[in-house]
Design a protein around this motif. Structure first.
Motif, short mmCIF file in Angstrom:
data_model
loop_
_atom_site.label_atom_id
_atom_site.label_comp_id
_atom_site.label_asym_id
_atom_site.label_seq_id
_atom_site.Cartn_x
_atom_site.Cartn_y
_atom_site.Cartn_z
N SER A 266 0.83 -1.20 0.00
CA SER A 266 0.00 0.00 0.00
C SER A 266 0.87 1.26 0.00
N MET A 267 0.21 2.38 -0.23
CA MET A 267 0.84 3.69 -0.04
C MET A 267 0.38 4.21 1.33
N VAL A 268 1.31 4.80 2.09
CA VAL A 268 0.93 5.34 3.40
C VAL A 268 1.27 6.83 3.46
N ASP A 269 0.37 7.57 4.08
CA ASP A 269 0.58 9.01 4.30
C ASP A 269 1.30 9.17 5.64
N THR A 270 2.53 9.68 5.61
CA THR A 270 3.33 9.84 6.83
C THR A 270 3.36 11.28 7.31
N SER A 271 2.56 12.16 6.70
CA SER A 271 2.69 13.60 6.94
C SER A 271 2.44 14.00 8.40
N ALA A 272 1.56 13.27 9.10
CA ALA A 272 1.27 13.63 10.49
C ALA A 272 2.51 13.50 11.38
N LEU A 273 3.41 12.58 11.03
CA LEU A 273 4.62 12.37 11.83
C LEU A 273 5.84 13.08 11.25
#
Length: 731
Positions: free
Chosen positions: A273-280
């Motif tokens: 999958s693709m994961v959004d890491t922007s919050a961290l």
């Protein structure tokens, strides 16, 4: 301090920054308390104690202090990782004016904006305002006019007067309710009915809007850090069960569906999958994960179905540590915050006594002066005397700066570090993994005539097999075969030089030129870019292996930007050879480089650079947070690079850059400068307006109208200005 000596509490219903400050002062005065800090934004109280045996009595005394100062506030112990990060939103409807003592008693409050109980108050405020305008606009007999003003005054300010009375009974005189009550009653006493009502009316309206602004900023900060997962899909046999992240243990399997937050740290065992890491991390570009990839709690799964084997319990997970760091950041207050807290304690009483003197002395010593005129001027002083604008907006500014930085992938562990980032004079970088990628690769093998390249690489791999150093890992990767550890004897690591080991009855030396010199091995010196590992077999030189590292894409830009924003000196410390160090430093535009340093020599060099910095300047050391712990601790501000998922980095540094991009350091300094600029705008604006109106009021040139603006109006503007610090998109 051991973790058992710190307790945290949620102060449910705490909606007054000035009251929070009073609670903090009183708890700090308790015997046995090392440090107490109240975080107004998250409504938490943290207490550190010297002796754990005194903890119970301290907690009881603390509850008593809160009960006396703020009877409506409920004190509950914060169970680590059980209280949701956005817990304070559950009580965001209170009156948050920064100076309102003793309000919200029972189940309602004068400005409980957002619950059903406030409808009556808003209706009362509306009717009071209507009667006030009728009395002003229409000509009517004096008695009728007075009755209209008086009813209007009671409707608009009745709750303020009640709170003032309750506070006086509890010994709290110098609060906003008392000051507004005395000022407006005084206005009635000298016949200034319209102004008495107007002051209370506009005070209440101003408070209403100020309350909305503070609540909005609170929610904005909460939203910035809303990375805590609410649940985990635990795999139990062939079924899945929705549970709290705290219930999952290491080794459990969890399912993460598209659109869900990754609840805990772990390794993907199935799916892609693709994961959004922007919050961290603050990175906008999603990352691709597949079988074998590490994922962290707080990531958001974009499209595929993932099965993850949990590697850390929630309390030890990256997302939990980040939340804890950001929430506790306010315990390390900036010098500006500490100054304002102390200043506020003395400012109000001084102005009140000045008002008393202004009311009494001039009529007695100035010929023709009347008490009514000078009492009116004194009342203006009273209206202006609360430092609410500063008490609310300054902590809000610093906390907003820390919250905004965390959204940008930068963890700053306290307002003191955020403020210190404004005065950076010298930035010292480690090289490997900081300015360079730290991904070493064998690029050249130079073997003597009596040994093959394969044999040379094999000896080097066996020698380096016990090391976790990037150079060792790159040699093992290039060798690509299993190491039979039984064939290794007498392993000895020589600090700063290399390794001595016996392999298959042969003594192998693998290290730098200093190792060859120390063991008196004649070797062929290599002049090349990269790290050179010299190999000797049974005391005779066998050849060398060249390992190269790659400079990060944004390192050069980061150095240039640091110069542009006022950093005087950029330095690199490295254990690598001088030639490599000088080449990297020249390519990046660094001011100086110190190479071939042992770990203790790095500390010595840092101390030398620290002595050379400007008097008020700060020295930053930027390293990987694992091997550089002594240097990180010695610097004014220790910055860990590439801290994503590294417990050691999060523990060791004062600032953690969640990605390994040097440009994040530039962003951190820019956020710090922006925060300071906004905080000082508020300080100068609040002091300036209050001072001008105080002088004009004493001289008879200002009325109550200006005084209300100098109090509530200035506070509202300061809060709205502080909210700007949350906008870090343009950093």
């Amino acid at each position: 301090m051991s973790a058992g000596l710190r307790k945290e509490f949620i102060l449910e219903g705490l909606d007054c920054a000035n009251c929070a400050s009073k609670i903090e002062v009183k708890v700090n005065e308790l015997d046995g308390v090392r440090l107490a800090t109240v975080n107004f934004v998250t409504k938490t109280l943290g207490i550190e104690v010297d002796d754990i045996s005194k903890l119970e009595s301290i907690v009881n005394d603390t509850r008593g202090i809160v009960k006396k100062l703020e009877p409506h506030v409920v004190v509950t112990e914060k169970i680590k990782n059980k209280i949701k990060h956005n817990n304070h939103n559950n009580h965001d409807h209170g009156h948050c004016d920064g100076h309102c003592d003793g309000h919200n008693h029972g189940n309602s409050h004068a400005h409980s904006h957002g619950s059903g109980g406030n409808k009556k108050e808003l209706i009362g405020l509306g009717i009071g305002a209507m009667l006030f305008f009728i009395a002003i606009v229409f000509k009517m007999p004096n008695t009728v006019e007075f009755v209209l003003y008086f009813i209007s005054y009671l409707l608009v300010g009745g709750e303020v007067l009640l709170r003032a009375g309750r506070n006086i009974l509890r010994g709290q005189v110098f609060d906003e309710n008392f000051l507004m009550g005395i000022a407006t009653i005084g206005a009635f006493a000298i016949g200034e009915f319209p102004e008495g009502v107007a002051v209370m009316l506009f005070y209440q309206i101003g408070e209403f809007f100020q309350d909305l602004a503070v609540n909005r900023s609170r929610k904005s900060i909460a939203a910035l850090m809303d990375i805590r997962p609410d649940y985990a899909n635990l795999r139990v046999g062939n079924k899945e069960k929705k549970v709290s992240p705290e219930e999952v243990v290491v080794g459990d399997y969890i399912i993460i569906k598209p659109g869900e937050k990754v609840p805990l740290d772990g390794v993907v065992i199935e799916g892609k999958s693709m994961v959004d890491t922007s919050a961290l991390t603050g990175e906008s570009v999603p990352r691709e994960v597949e079988e074998g990839s590490n994922v962290l709690g707080g990531f958001i799964n974009k499209n595929g179905l993932l099965t993850v084997k949990v590697s850390k319990e929630f309390g030890e997970s990256t997302v939990s540590k980040i939340l804890e760091l950001v929430e506790n950041a306010s315990s390390k207050k900036a010098p500006t915050e500490n100054f304002i807290t102390k200043f506020a304690r003395y400012y109000t009483p001084v102005v009140v006594f000045a008002a008393l003197g202004l009311a009494v002395i001039p009529p007695l010593v100035i010929e023709g002066a009347t008490f009514s005129e000078w009492i009116y001027r004194a009342l203006i002083f009273l209206v202006i005397s609360c430092p609410c604008a500063l008490v609310v907006s300054i902590p809000l500014g610093f906390f907003g700066g820390i919250g905004g930085a965390s959204k940008n992938g930068i963890l700053i562990k306290g307002g003191n570090y955020l403020e210190a980032l404004n005065n950076v004079d010298t930035v010292v970088f480690d090289k490997t993994g900081t300015l360079t990628k730290g991904v070493f690769k064998v690029t050249e093998i130079n073997a003597n005539k009596n040994i093959s390249k394969e044999e040379l690489l094999e000896y080097a791999a066996y020698a380096e097999s016990h090391s976790n150093h990037p150079i060792a890992i790159s040699i093992l990767k290039a060798y690509g075969k299993d190491i039979n550890k039984d064939e290794i004897e007498n392993y000895e690591e020589i600090s700063g030089h290399g390794i001595k080991v016996k392999v298959k009855d042969k003594e192998i030396l693998a290290g730098n030129a200093k190792l060859m010199d120390e063991k008196k091995v004649a070797y062929d010196s290599v002049e090349t870019i990269g790290t050179i590992v010299y190999i000797a077999v049974n005391g005779k030189f066998a050849g060398s292996i060249i390992i190269s590292d790659e400079i990060k894409e944004d390192s050069q830009k980061a150095i240039k930007e640091l110069k542009n924003i006022g950093v005087n000196r950029t330095v690199m410390l490295t254990g690598d050879n001088k030639q490599v160090g000088v080449r990297v430093a020249k390519e990046l535009g660094l001011d100086e480089v110190h190479a071939e340093l042992l770990p203790d020599q790095k500390v010595e060099k840092l101390e030398m650079l620290d002595r050379q910095k400007s008097e008020k300047g700060k020295l930053i050391f930027v390293g990987d947070g694992i091997n550089d712990a002594p240097v990180l601790a010695r610097a004014d501000i220790g910055v860990a690079m590439g801290g994503l998922g590294s417990d050691a980095a999060i523990e060791a540094a004062d600032v953690v850059l969640m990605t390994d991009e040097p440009m994040k350091l530039v962003s951190a300094i820019k956020i710090a400068k922006r925060t300071r600029r906004i905080v000082w705008q508020n300080i100068i604006f609040a002091f300036g307006v209050k001072a001008i109106v105080l002088v004009l009021g004493a001289g008879g040139l200002a009325t109550m109208w200006e005084a209300v603006f100098a109090d509530v109006g200035v506070a509202l503007i300061a809060v709205l200005n502080a909210m700007r610090v949350l906008n870090v998109k343009d950093i």
